[in-house]
Motif scaffolding. Structure first.
Motif: not given
Ligand SMILES: C[S@@+](CC[C@H](N)C(=O)[O-])C[C@H]1O[C@@H](n2cnc3c(N)ncnc32)[C@H](O)[C@@H]1O
Length: 282
Positions: A57-84
């Motif tokens: 909900s807060l835009i920060t300098t490092t971009s991350w995306e959140g996911f909810h699986f197995v009862g955990h909040e998982i934070r994934i840092t991404e980059a927009m420059d390649c497939y992986g």
């Protein structure tokens, strides 16, 4: 967790239209009427899968995306420059499958390898489910992969996952000798697309797979070449379609190695120069 429509609103506001999940979520609204008219439950399950994703909900300098699986909040840092460097919808499909099919595909204490792990979401979920995980990808992806994996598994998993380079078809005998490969599962999400390493990918599956290994592979269909890969894959592995998500053009497969007598191995090309076990393909 955001409701799908509020997530779409959030995406519009933050204008990150280039993300693969974003394309899907924006399309989903348009597709929804069509899908419900067709009466399938594809849209319901896909919405449920996609609702596991949230943006901060807060835009920060490092971009991350959140996911909810197995009862955990998982934070994934991404980059927009390649497939992986971003999480692809196939990864969410596989995470959801692992979480909701523990009875039939129990990861606890299993030896698991993920190929083309990208940002590491699938490996993280498999680790949270109790597996011994080796997450692999190309060398340039390993820094971000290791960061995401450490951040989301430290103190949360029974077995700390390993991150290791695995460039398809390269130095397999040295880095993953057949004699010590003992994987119960090979996980792969969205590893088949318009790249020139389809032959090497097939060789890698074959190399890592023992008679008892189960491959769980989520495939996004984009081009004709992908159908050919599936046909070719079927010559070496018994392939079973477990789920299909037509609105995403995604299928989830289970595969096991065919016995050597029934498998159709391609002719070897005489090219060992680059350490690639190369065979004629497609
Ligand atoms: C479309 S991304 C999917 C990433 C992740 N599995 C997901 O679904 O979010 C394809 C992945 O395959 C990896 N990859 C592509 N070519 C490769 C190769 N020759 N050897 C190893 N990994 C490769 C990319 O680095 C990337 O992480």
């Amino acid at each position: 967790m955001y409701h799908l429509s509020s997530f779409q609103e959030m995406i519009k506001k933050t204008s990150i239209y280039s993300h693969p999940l974003v394309h899907h979520l924006m399309d989903l609204g348009a597709e929804k009427g069509k899908l419900s008219r067709e009466g399938g439950d594809d849209d319901k399950v896909v919405a449920e899968i996609m609702a596991r994703c949230f943006v901060p909900s807060l835009i920060t300098t490092t971009s991350w995306e959140g996911f909810h699986f197995v009862g955990h909040e998982i934070r994934i840092t991404e980059a927009m420059d390649c497939y992986g460097a971003v999480v692809w919808p196939s990864a969410l499909v596989l995470c959801y499958f692992l979480e909701t099919n523990v009875k039939h595909y129990n990861m606890a204490d299993k030896n698991v390898i993920e190929i083309g792990a990208g940002t590491g979401l699938v490996s993280i979920v498999a680790s949270l489910l109790g597996a011994h995980v080796t997450a692999t990808d190309l060398p340039e992806l390993l820094g971000n992969l290791q960061y995401n994996i450490s951040r989301n598994t430290k103190t949360k998993c029974k077995h700390l996952p390993q991150v290791k380079e695995l460039s398809w078809g390269i130095a397999l005998d040295e880095n993953f000798p057949r004699s010590s490969n003992n994987f119960d599962y090979i996980l792969a999400a969205d590893v088949v697309y318009a790249h020139p390493f389809l032959e090497e990918l097939l060789i890698t599956f074959d190399h890592l797979c023992k008679e008892t290994t189960i491959i769980l592979w989520v495939m996004k269909f984009r081009l004709e070449k992908e159908n050919k890969f599936v046909d070719r894959f079927k010559e070496l592995f018994d392939l079973e379609e477990i789920s299909s998500f037509p609105s995403l053009n995604i299928k989830l497969y289970k595969a096991m190695k065919k016995s050597r007598r029934s498998a159709r191995y391609p002719q070897r090309r005489a090219s060992k120069a680059k350490g690639v076990s190369s065979r004629v393909f497609l």
